[in-house]
Motif scaffolding. Sequence first.
Motif, PDB file in Angstrom:
ATOM      1  N   GLU A   1      -8.534  14.779  -1.124  1.00 12.91           N
ATOM      2  CA  GLU A   1      -9.500  15.101   0.009  1.00 12.91           C
ATOM      3  C   GLU A   1     -10.400  13.996   0.337  1.00 12.91           C
ATOM      4  OE1 GLU A   1     -13.704  17.604   0.794  1.00 12.91           O
ATOM      5  OE2 GLU A   1     -12.231  18.177  -0.894  1.00 12.91           O
ATOM      6  N   LEU A   2     -10.177  13.355   1.629  1.00 12.45           N
ATOM      7  CA  LEU A   2     -10.749  12.072   2.080  1.00 12.45           C
ATOM      8  C   LEU A   2     -11.693  12.521   3.081  1.00 12.45           C
ATOM      9  CD1 LEU A   2      -7.683   9.912   2.826  1.00 12.45           C
ATOM     10  CD2 LEU A   2      -9.164   9.713   0.716  1.00 12.45           C
ATOM     11  N   ARG A   3     -13.193  12.153   2.408  1.00 10.64           N
ATOM     12  CA  ARG A   3     -14.139  12.442   3.523  1.00 10.64           C
ATOM     13  C   ARG A   3     -14.682  11.442   4.274  1.00 10.64           C
ATOM     14  NH1 ARG A   3     -16.933  13.534  -1.998  1.00 10.64           N
ATOM     15  NH2 ARG A   3     -15.361  14.975  -2.540  1.00 10.64           N
ATOM     16  N   MET A   4     -14.418  10.036   3.770  1.00 11.16           N
ATOM     17  CA  MET A   4     -14.973   9.187   4.419  1.00 11.16           C
ATOM     18  C   MET A   4     -13.945   8.027   5.208  1.00 11.16           C
ATOM     19  SD  MET A   4     -18.233   7.747   2.055  1.00 11.16           S
ATOM     20  CE  MET A   4     -18.837   6.990   3.201  1.00 11.16           C
ATOM     21  N   VAL A   5     -12.923   8.281   4.769  1.00  6.39           N
ATOM     22  CA  VAL A   5     -11.663   7.500   5.250  1.00  6.39           C
ATOM     23  C   VAL A   5     -10.930   7.925   6.599  1.00  6.39           C
ATOM     24  CG1 VAL A   5      -9.604   6.168   4.421  1.00  6.39           C
ATOM     25  CG2 VAL A   5     -11.244   6.633   3.053  1.00  6.39           C
ATOM     26  N   PRO A   6     -11.038   7.246   7.694  1.00  5.76           N
ATOM     27  CA  PRO A   6     -10.282   7.745   8.617  1.00  5.76           C
ATOM     28  C   PRO A   6      -8.759   7.844   8.619  1.00  5.76           C
ATOM     29  CG  PRO A   6     -11.679   5.888   9.443  1.00  5.76           C
ATOM     30  CD  PRO A   6     -11.680   5.882   7.903  1.00  5.76           C
ATOM     31  N   VAL A   7      -8.215   8.772   9.174  1.00  3.80           N
ATOM     32  CA  VAL A   7      -6.844   9.341   8.798  1.00  3.80           C
ATOM     33  C   VAL A   7      -5.856   7.984   9.207  1.00  3.80           C
ATOM     34  CG1 VAL A   7      -4.762  10.655   9.192  1.00  3.80           C
ATOM     35  CG2 VAL A   7      -6.946  11.612   8.679  1.00  3.80           C
ATOM     36  N   GLY A   8      -6.334   7.336  10.372  1.00  6.11           N
ATOM     37  CA  GLY A   8      -5.710   6.251  10.966  1.00  6.11           C
ATOM     38  C   GLY A   8      -5.733   5.181  10.137  1.00  6.11           C
ATOM     39  N   LEU A   9      -6.713   4.834   9.281  1.00  7.86           N
ATOM     40  CA  LEU A   9      -6.620   3.692   8.289  1.00  7.86           C
ATOM     41  C   LEU A   9      -5.800   3.956   7.229  1.00  7.86           C
ATOM     42  CD1 LEU A   9      -7.789   0.859   7.502  1.00  7.86           C
ATOM     43  CD2 LEU A   9      -9.916   2.383   6.373  1.00  7.86           C
ATOM     44  N   ILE A  10      -5.915   5.101   6.602  1.00  9.21           N
ATOM     45  CA  ILE A  10      -4.727   5.560   5.480  1.00  9.21           C
ATOM     46  C   ILE A  10      -3.583   5.190   6.076  1.00  9.21           C
ATOM     47  CG2 ILE A  10      -3.884   7.496   4.257  1.00  9.21           C
ATOM     48  CD1 ILE A  10      -6.404   6.409   2.901  1.00  9.21           C
ATOM     49  N   ASP A  11      -3.281   5.768   7.290  1.00 10.85           N
ATOM     50  CA  ASP A  11      -1.899   5.626   7.708  1.00 10.85           C
ATOM     51  C   ASP A  11      -1.234   4.189   7.969  1.00 10.85           C
ATOM     52  OD1 ASP A  11      -1.592   8.397   7.984  1.00 10.85           O
ATOM     53  OD2 ASP A  11      -1.879   8.342   9.926  1.00 10.85           O
ATOM     54  N   ARG A  12      -2.343   3.305   8.255  1.00 11.31           N
ATOM     55  CA  ARG A  12      -1.933   1.987   8.347  1.00 11.31           C
ATOM     56  C   ARG A  12      -1.887   1.286   6.951  1.00 11.31           C
ATOM     57  NH1 ARG A  12      -6.721  -1.639   9.482  1.00 11.31           N
ATOM     58  NH2 ARG A  12      -6.091  -2.644   7.155  1.00 11.31           N
ATOM     59  N   VAL A  13      -2.511   1.722   5.912  1.00  9.38           N
ATOM     60  CA  VAL A  13      -2.447   1.093   4.718  1.00  9.38           C
ATOM     61  C   VAL A  13      -1.349   1.738   4.156  1.00  9.38           C
ATOM     62  CG1 VAL A  13      -3.577   1.165   2.535  1.00  9.38           C
ATOM     63  CG2 VAL A  13      -4.879   0.580   4.380  1.00  9.38           C
ATOM     64  N   VAL A  14      -0.881   2.789   4.279  1.00 10.88           N
ATOM     65  CA  VAL A  14       0.419   3.409   3.746  1.00 10.88           C
ATOM     66  C   VAL A  14       1.598   2.497   4.511  1.00 10.88           C
ATOM     67  CG1 VAL A  14       1.967   5.484   3.859  1.00 10.88           C
ATOM     68  CG2 VAL A  14      -0.587   5.676   3.032  1.00 10.88           C
ATOM     69  N   ALA A  15       1.671   2.421   5.905  1.00 11.95           N
ATOM     70  CA  ALA A  15       2.458   1.807   6.448  1.00 11.95           C
ATOM     71  C   ALA A  15       2.765   0.239   6.014  1.00 11.95           C
ATOM     72  CB  ALA A  15       2.364   1.710   8.163  1.00 11.95           C
ATOM     73  N   GLU A  16       1.563  -0.313   5.566  1.00 10.16           N
ATOM     74  CA  GLU A  16       1.470  -1.878   5.085  1.00 10.16           C
ATOM     75  C   GLU A  16       2.036  -1.908   3.773  1.00 10.16           C
ATOM     76  OE1 GLU A  16      -2.297  -3.310   5.272  1.00 10.16           O
ATOM     77  OE2 GLU A  16      -2.537  -3.172   7.429  1.00 10.16           O
ATOM     78  N   VAL A  17       1.866  -0.702   2.879  1.00 12.86           N
ATOM     79  CA  VAL A  17       2.502  -0.869   1.596  1.00 12.86           C
ATOM     80  C   VAL A  17       3.964  -0.517   1.684  1.00 12.86           C
ATOM     81  CG1 VAL A  17       2.504   0.834  -0.485  1.00 12.86           C
ATOM     82  CG2 VAL A  17       0.425   0.143   0.544  1.00 12.86           C
ATOM     83  N   TRP A  18       4.478   0.149   2.383  1.00 13.16           N
ATOM     84  CA  TRP A  18       5.646   0.675   2.734  1.00 13.16           C
ATOM     85  C   TRP A  18       6.610  -0.807   3.193  1.00 13.16           C
ATOM     86  CZ3 TRP A  18       9.638   0.817   6.866  1.00 13.16           C
ATOM     87  CH2 TRP A  18      10.857   1.435   6.401  1.00 13.16           C
ATOM     88  N   GLN A  19       6.080  -1.330   4.118  1.00 15.27           N
ATOM     89  CA  GLN A  19       6.568  -2.671   4.714  1.00 15.27           C
ATOM     90  C   GLN A  19       6.555  -3.751   3.524  1.00 15.27           C
ATOM     91  OE1 GLN A  19       8.022  -2.736   7.490  1.00 15.27           O
ATOM     92  NE2 GLN A  19       8.738  -4.797   7.245  1.00 15.27           N
ATOM     93  N   HIS A  20       5.481  -3.752   2.686  1.00 17.30           N
ATOM     94  CA  HIS A  20       5.469  -4.830   1.579  1.00 17.30           C
ATOM     95  C   HIS A  20       6.452  -4.546   0.599  1.00 17.30           C
ATOM     96  CE1 HIS A  20       3.312  -6.993  -1.787  1.00 17.30           C
ATOM     97  NE2 HIS A  20       3.802  -5.733  -2.674  1.00 17.30           N
ATOM     98  N   CYS A  21       6.787  -3.209   0.278  1.00 18.14           N
ATOM     99  CA  CYS A  21       7.813  -2.889  -0.723  1.00 18.14           C
ATOM    100  C   CYS A  21       9.136  -3.285  -0.016  1.00 18.14           C
ATOM    101  CB  CYS A  21       7.790  -1.319  -0.949  1.00 18.14           C
ATOM    102  SG  CYS A  21       6.432  -0.872  -1.831  1.00 18.14           S
ATOM    103  N   ARG A  22       9.523  -3.159   1.245  1.00 19.10           N
ATOM    104  CA  ARG A  22      10.758  -3.492   1.830  1.00 19.10           C
ATOM    105  C   ARG A  22      10.570  -5.028   1.927  1.00 19.10           C
ATOM    106  NH1 ARG A  22      13.371   0.397   5.638  1.00 19.10           N
ATOM    107  NH2 ARG A  22      14.354  -1.813   5.945  1.00 19.10           N
ATOM    108  N   GLN A  23       9.699  -5.760   1.991  1.00 20.33           N
ATOM    109  CA  GLN A  23       9.806  -7.327   2.037  1.00 20.33           C
ATOM    110  C   GLN A  23       9.804  -7.738   0.550  1.00 20.33           C
ATOM    111  OE1 GLN A  23       6.491  -8.080   4.721  1.00 20.33           O
ATOM    112  NE2 GLN A  23       7.707  -7.491   6.387  1.00 20.33           N
ATOM    113  N   SER A  24       9.320  -7.174  -0.325  1.00 19.29           N
ATOM    114  CA  SER A  24       9.216  -7.785  -1.625  1.00 19.29           C
ATOM    115  C   SER A  24      10.589  -7.672  -2.542  1.00 19.29           C
ATOM    116  CB  SER A  24       8.301  -6.693  -2.516  1.00 19.29           C
ATOM    117  OG  SER A  24       7.018  -6.519  -2.204  1.00 19.29           O
ATOM    118  N   LYS A  25      10.627  -8.571  -3.369  1.00 17.59           N
ATOM    119  CA  LYS A  25      11.863  -8.748  -4.462  1.00 17.59           C
ATOM    120  C   LYS A  25      12.117  -7.349  -4.844  1.00 17.59           C
ATOM    121  CE  LYS A  25      10.146 -13.335  -5.179  1.00 17.59           C
ATOM    122  NZ  LYS A  25       9.139 -13.635  -6.246  1.00 17.59           N
ATOM    123  N   GLY A  26      13.381  -7.063  -4.930  1.00 19.22           N
ATOM    124  CA  GLY A  26      13.927  -5.559  -5.665  1.00 19.22           C
ATOM    125  C   GLY A  26      13.929  -4.896  -4.670  1.00 19.22           C
ATOM    126  N   TYR A  27      13.730  -4.726  -3.624  1.00 17.20           N
ATOM    127  CA  TYR A  27      13.624  -3.605  -2.637  1.00 17.20           C
ATOM    128  C   TYR A  27      15.080  -2.975  -2.629  1.00 17.20           C
ATOM    129  CZ  TYR A  27      13.750  -0.742   1.529  1.00 17.20           C
ATOM    130  OH  TYR A  27      13.956   0.688   2.417  1.00 17.20           O
TER     131      TYR A  27
END
Length: 184
Positions: A1-27
């Motif tokens: 349950e997130l109280r202070m984190v805007p949903v859009g910010l979580i969505d952006r960070v999740v997208a960045e993590v996913w992109q990071h994993c795709r660009q990392s070695k061993g994807y």
Amino acid sequence: ELRMVPVGLIDRVVAEVWQHCRQSKGYEDAPYVNPLVPVDCVSAFMMARLLIERRIFDHYVSVAPEGHVYGYFFEQLGQPILSVYVDYPPRSFAALDDLSPVRDGRVLILEDDVVSGITLRLVTRALLEHQPRSLSLYLGRLKEDQVLENVCPEIEKVYLAEDHLDPRRREEYEAEFVRFFART
């Protein structure tokens, strides 16, 4: 349950993590790979910050592909990550970076979970060839997803968010997450 984190910010960070994993070695893109997103972005960020601030590790080794999910937060905080890869089902190991720098160092292995322990044994065996001073393990998924009795004895300590983050400080953690990622 997130109280202070805007949903859009979580969505952006999740997208960045996913992109990071795709660009990392061993994807690896396969149906049996765990989702390449953190269970809880705030906890993953705060654990990375906590473990870095304690200055108890000299090297961070991410186990691809899923370990890169958590390696993302360490890298965002300025820590270089060494990468290794284990296939699934776990049969073979590959060092994706030169592991010789871990000699005499305190190493934190970054992984999402431990189930059978085979992946961790392959990684541990390879790291021990380089004679680190110590090996510890950070697991990003929830404790209920772990089979901790399958952690090999060479691992001195296991770090899970549930054991190190105070749930009463959740709002403070969320505020820090927002401060950090809103500016990046």
